[in-house]
Design an enzyme around this catalytic site. Structure first.
Site: not given
Ligand SMILES: *[C@@H]1O[C@H](CO)[C@@H](O)[C@H](O)[C@H]1NC(C)=O
Ligand SMILES: *[C@@H]1O[C@H](CO)[C@@H](O)[C@H](O)[C@H]1NC(C)=O
Length: 324
Positions: A142, A165
């Site tokens: 993430d 991310h």
């Protein structure tokens, strides 16, 4: 489990828990937490192994299951701290959560988890002042580093991110009474194979808020999606109404010396709120190459009129919608 880990602590008010397996945890649990500590040093070349492989993949996304998994390491209300040479490995949820801290430095810090692990932000910051993340390597599933409301003086220098991310401010505006985000400096960082590069995200139909003085400079992108991104219509899983503008006001933002390769043709995307257009945005010396098959490298601006100078590949605001 921690291996060869030295904790050189001043006042130690936290607790260390044993291993969690399967579903033997309660919502909001943490594995290791340091709370209300002053002059804390956590150092040594050991790792905190969250054994996340036993938890990922179970119904994430459709239920609260993954959000309720334990966080590997929490720093709550810790001041004057140094965390050095330590690794967090395969956390079940966020690797590190920094809350209510003041003057905490992560140096030569490592995060390791596969790109497929869900909700495993590397270091999440909220309600903290003077957080430094230096010379660190964060590979996760993430956000590499995420910066929530009431964060001030957050500095990232020589941080390498990827997979994951990318570096995120936000998402902001979800909750009432969020305090401002101010003075964020991201310099000399490298992103590799991340879904996004440097990003500011706020919810549409949001609560009011502000984020200002955010400086991204000297950033190297290697095969990164959405390398430069302001997204004030952030709406994952379509769980919101993007027709109602965000009420989070963004201002004083610099994107400077950002170079490398993008994995999406839209390399610079500045989508600001129609209700609260972005103010005082500077875009300078951008050189991003796209070698994929979905057309030329491009840019988009909505509700923002950036001051543009230096090199521009792509040309800034190719697709622009004027601010009202
Ligand atoms: C910040 O914390 C570090 C590590 O404990 C300490 O050496 C330094 O003096 C602190 N800085 C300030 C301004 O208190
Ligand atoms: C500009 O953006 C709009 C809305 O996203 C899109 O429909 C249009 O095709 C874009 N135009 C160009 C030239 O990229």
């Amino acid at each position: 489990m921690w291996r060869f880990l030295h904790l050189l602590l001043g006042l130690f008010g936290g607790h260390v828990m044993s291993e969690y397996f399967g579903s033997g945890f309660k919502p909001g649990d943490t594995w290791i937490s340091f709370e209300h500590v002053e002059f804390l040093t956590v150092s040594g070349y050991g790792d905190f192994d969250g054994q996340g492989k036993s938890a990922w993949g179970q119904k994430c996304g459709t239920s609260e299951y993954c959000k309720n998994l334990p966080i590997n390491v929490r720093f709550d209300f810790v001041t004057n701290a140094l965390v050095q040479d330590v690794t967090t490995l395969d956390s079940k949820q966020f690797h590190v959560n920094v809350l209510g801290c003041k003057n905490i430095t992560f140096n030569n810090f490592k995060v390791i988890a596969p790109g497929t692990s869900i909700h495993t932000d590397g270091i999440h910051n909220g309600r903290s002042t003077d957080v430094k993340i230096l010379n660190s390597n964060i590979q996760t599933g993430d956000d590499c580093v995420s910066i929530g409301d009431d964060s001030k003086q957050i500095t990232l220098t020589q941080v390498t991110c990827g997979s994951g991310h990318g570096i995120s401010i936000g998402s902001l505006g979800k909750y009432p009474n969020e305090e401002p985000v101010e003075d964020i400096f991201v310099t000399g960082c490298t992103l590799k194979n991340t879904q996004n590069g440097v990003r500011i995200k706020t919810w549409p139909k949001s609560n009011p808020g502000t984020a200002s003085d955010m400086h991204f400079e000297d950033i190297s992108m290697e095969n990164v999606g959405n390398p430069v991104l302001i997204d004030q219509e952030y709406c994952p899983w379509n769980a919101c109404n993007i027709k109602v503008p965000s009420k989070v006001k963004l201002s004083n933002i610099i994107f400077k010396k950002i170079r490398g390769t993008t994995s999406t043709p839209l390399a610079v995307c500045l989508v600001c709120s129609q209700g609260f257009p972005c103010e005082n945005v500077v875009v300078q010396d951008i050189d991003l190459k796209y070698s994929g098959s979905e057309g030329p490298v491009t840019s988009q601006c909505k509700n923002v009129k950036p001051t543009v100078s230096g090199t521009h590949n792509p040309t800034a605001c190719l697709n622009a919608t004027a601010a009202h």
